[in-house]
Design an enzyme around this catalytic site. Sequence first.
Site, PDB file in Angstrom:
ATOM      1  N   GLU A  75     -16.696 -32.347   0.787  1.00  0.00           N
ATOM      2  CA  GLU A  75     -15.283 -32.479   0.446  1.00  0.00           C
ATOM      3  C   GLU A  75     -14.855 -31.467  -0.613  1.00  0.00           C
ATOM      4  OE1 GLU A  75     -14.086 -36.577   0.316  1.00  0.00           O
ATOM      5  OE2 GLU A  75     -12.621 -36.144  -1.251  1.00  0.00           O
ATOM      6  N   ASP A  76     -15.689 -31.238  -1.606  1.00  0.00           N
ATOM      7  CA  ASP A  76     -15.247 -30.482  -2.785  1.00  0.00           C
ATOM      8  C   ASP A  76     -15.881 -29.109  -2.969  1.00  0.00           C
ATOM      9  OD1 ASP A  76     -13.715 -32.666  -3.352  1.00  0.00           O
ATOM     10  OD2 ASP A  76     -15.091 -33.506  -4.832  1.00  0.00           O
TER      11      ASP A  76
END
Length: 480
Positions: A75-76
């Site tokens: 996600e990051d």
Amino acid sequence: MDKRVLLQKFVAYAPYVDTGLLEKAYDYSVKAHAEQARASGEDYFVHCLAVASSLLEWKMDLPTVAAGLLHDVIEDTSVTPEKLRLAFGEEIMRLVVSLTKLDRVQFSSRDVAQAENWRRMILATAQDIRVIIVKLADRLHNMQTIGFLPQEKQERIAHETISLYAPLAHRLGMFELKGELEDLSFAVLHPEEYLDLEEKVRALLPAREAMLSEFRKMLEHALSKSDLPHRILARSKNLYSIYRKMQRQKKPFEEIQDALGVRLITDSVANCYALLGMLHTHFQPVADTFTDYISNPKLNLYKSLHTTVNGPKGELIEVQIRTEEMHRTAEYGIAAHWRYKTGDTAKDSHLEEKLNWLRQWIEWLQDLDSPREFLDSLKTDLDLYQVFVFTPLGDVKALVQGATPIDFAFAVHTDIGYTCVGAKVNNKMAKLDTELKSGDIVEILTRKNSVPKKDWLKVVKSARARSKIRHWLREKGIAA
Ligand code: MN
């Protein structure tokens, strides 16, 4: 906690497992998040470590703890599923992918994005329960550090936590976690009430502790003549449950009957009943307070004996009696059953029972087409107020509060729902919109070739019945 401590904690409960992948996950996560910081200003990795730390406390298996360390890398950061697969294999990669939210830009609004993300996560959980367990650990740490976010965002996250994550934790039998999530959310959503209540509870603490130690002394004395193994634990209540009680009873804190809570832990089921006998011999039991959740476990598999007795000065003392194993299940719920596969869990019928129930529920939810409808049903179904209703043969069905014989019919079998024409509740004919109560015995009357009525949609309360009726109407081309 550094890498050495993390490995030590894991090895303490899984001594024969090769920790290579866990070490690798640690280093990998440190490196992937190296450039990132949390809203608190701390290194991002602190969050990954906190999530892993909860998972270790719950004694989760290696892929789960590794996934906890890695849960935000897709996600990051620039890490892709393919890279993860190469580094950690299919199982860990899948867990992390299931924990990755879809990009917000794909959706028309935040609500739609939230609903769709929930749907994906619940469906992934049907394949692998560990997904939701990592997610709960993630949410716990996010709530513990929520103070660094803007107010509006805090409230949004706290609201989602109290309406979805806490009830989900409850459903999974993770009561400790549920209480923690509730209190953290409560502090954000009603800060004044929270602080007020916290202070009042703290002010009563010395008196309560005095009562407790008095009771403990008397109990130890009574038990000293027996050789029943036992330990006595004081039980603290979470603030939010007190707040809810005040609201339900429309009473101020001072008028709430808040009994002292005590737990007696022993070694066997037989000794649970023996302790109960001793307790009732030495302390006056309060009428109608005894509940046997050992011979009638709750659907989330909670087991204990509950009773309330009068203490030395006439004060009420709620006592829960259970074995060590029941205690662990009560504290950690489904996670307690997830010990590393050493063979002793292979025949854990409770786990299967628990998972079957969860899978079946998710299957019902799966029939719902729109993410919005899915999320609404999830919320309704998670509602803590449930009724337990019996078939004439004694099988129990858990239904949402307000459920009717039609809901019950669909809970038994889709075809019974479709062909339902009437019902007997406790042996008496009852209307199909009768509200069922816990303990009711319900018999459904069916007629071959009878079909669902559109009006039933106004009556039913459960997601399952609603979706089955809609499905049938759609098939027949009737607008619902
Ligand atoms: Mn996270």
